[in-house]
Design an enzyme around this catalytic site. Structure first.
Site, mmCIF file in Angstrom:
data_model
loop_
_atom_site.group_PDB
_atom_site.id
_atom_site.type_symbol
_atom_site.label_atom_id
_atom_site.label_comp_id
_atom_site.label_asym_id
_atom_site.label_seq_id
_atom_site.Cartn_x
_atom_site.Cartn_y
_atom_site.Cartn_z
ATOM 1 N N HIS A 37 0.957 -1.182 0.172
ATOM 2 C CA HIS A 37 -0.102 0.059 0.103
ATOM 3 C C HIS A 37 0.557 1.548 -0.115
ATOM 4 C CE1 HIS A 37 -3.591 -2.206 0.348
ATOM 5 N NE2 HIS A 37 -2.958 -3.185 1.535
ATOM 6 N N HIS A 145 -3.129 -3.459 8.044
ATOM 7 C CA HIS A 145 -4.179 -3.918 7.237
ATOM 8 C C HIS A 145 -4.821 -2.472 6.478
ATOM 9 C CE1 HIS A 145 -7.693 -5.723 5.047
ATOM 10 N NE2 HIS A 145 -8.466 -5.065 5.881
#
Length: 150
Positions: A37, A145
Site C-alpha cells: 500500500h 491492514h
C-alpha cells in the site's frame, strides 16, 4: 551418560527450532502493508499503466490477479500517525482495531478490469484524495491492514 546428555541436547534443539522456525521466512504484517500500500515517492498520476506496473512490481500478480488494491502517496510517518486516531470498527470486518485518517490523503485505487484474466492482469487506475481507514496492531501501534477509503 553421554547418550543421555546427547538426547537432552537434541530435544532442546528441536524445541528451540520449533519456536524459531515458524517466524523464519514470514514477513511481519507491517512489511506486507508497506509493500502492498505505500508509495510515498510517487505523486498520484493519471498514467493508465501505473496500476499494471505497480501491482506487478509489488508481487500482487503472482499466481493470480489481486482484484483491488490501494496505494497511498504519503509519508510512512503520516500513515503511521493514523493509528493514534480514535479506534473504530473496521468497514470490511467486525474487528475493532481500525482508525480513520483525520484528513484526506492522496491515493491511487487499482481495480482489476472485468475482462482481465491471469497472467495478463489489467487494472484501471483512479487517483483521488480520500480519508483512509486502516487496521493497526502492536505496541506501538502500526498499520497492518488497509481497510477502506471514504
Amino acid at each position: 551418560m553421554g547418550l543421555e546428555k546427547s538426547l537432552i541436547l537434541f530435544s532442546l534443539l528441536v524445541l528451540v527450532l520449533g519456536w524459531v522456525q515458524p517466524s523464519l521466512g514470514r514477513k511481519p504484517s507491517v512489511q506486507d502493508f508497506k509493500r502492498q500500500h505505500m508509495d510515498p515517492d510517487s505523486p498520484p498520476n493519471s498514467r493508465p499503466t501505473y496500476c499494471n506496473q505497480m501491482m506487478k512490481r509489488r508481487g500482487m500478480t503472482k499466481g493470480s490477479c489481486k482484484r483491488v488494491n490501494t496505494f497511498v502517496h504519503e509519508s510512512w510517518a503520516t500513515v503511521k500517525a493514523i493509528c493514534s486516531q480514535r479506534q473504530m470498527t473496521c468497514k470490511t470486518s467486525s474487528r475493532n482495531n481500525c482508525h480513520k485518517s483525520s484528513s484526506p490523503l492522496h491515493i491511487t485505487d487499482c481495480r482489476l478490469k472485468g475482462s482481465s484474466k491471469y497472467p495478463n492482469c489489467d487494472y484501471t487506475t483512479t487517483n483521488s484524495q480520500k480519508h483512509i481507514i486502516i487496521a493497526c496492531e502492536g505496541n506501538p501501534l502500526v498499520p497492518v491492514h488497509y481497510d477502506a477509503s471514504v
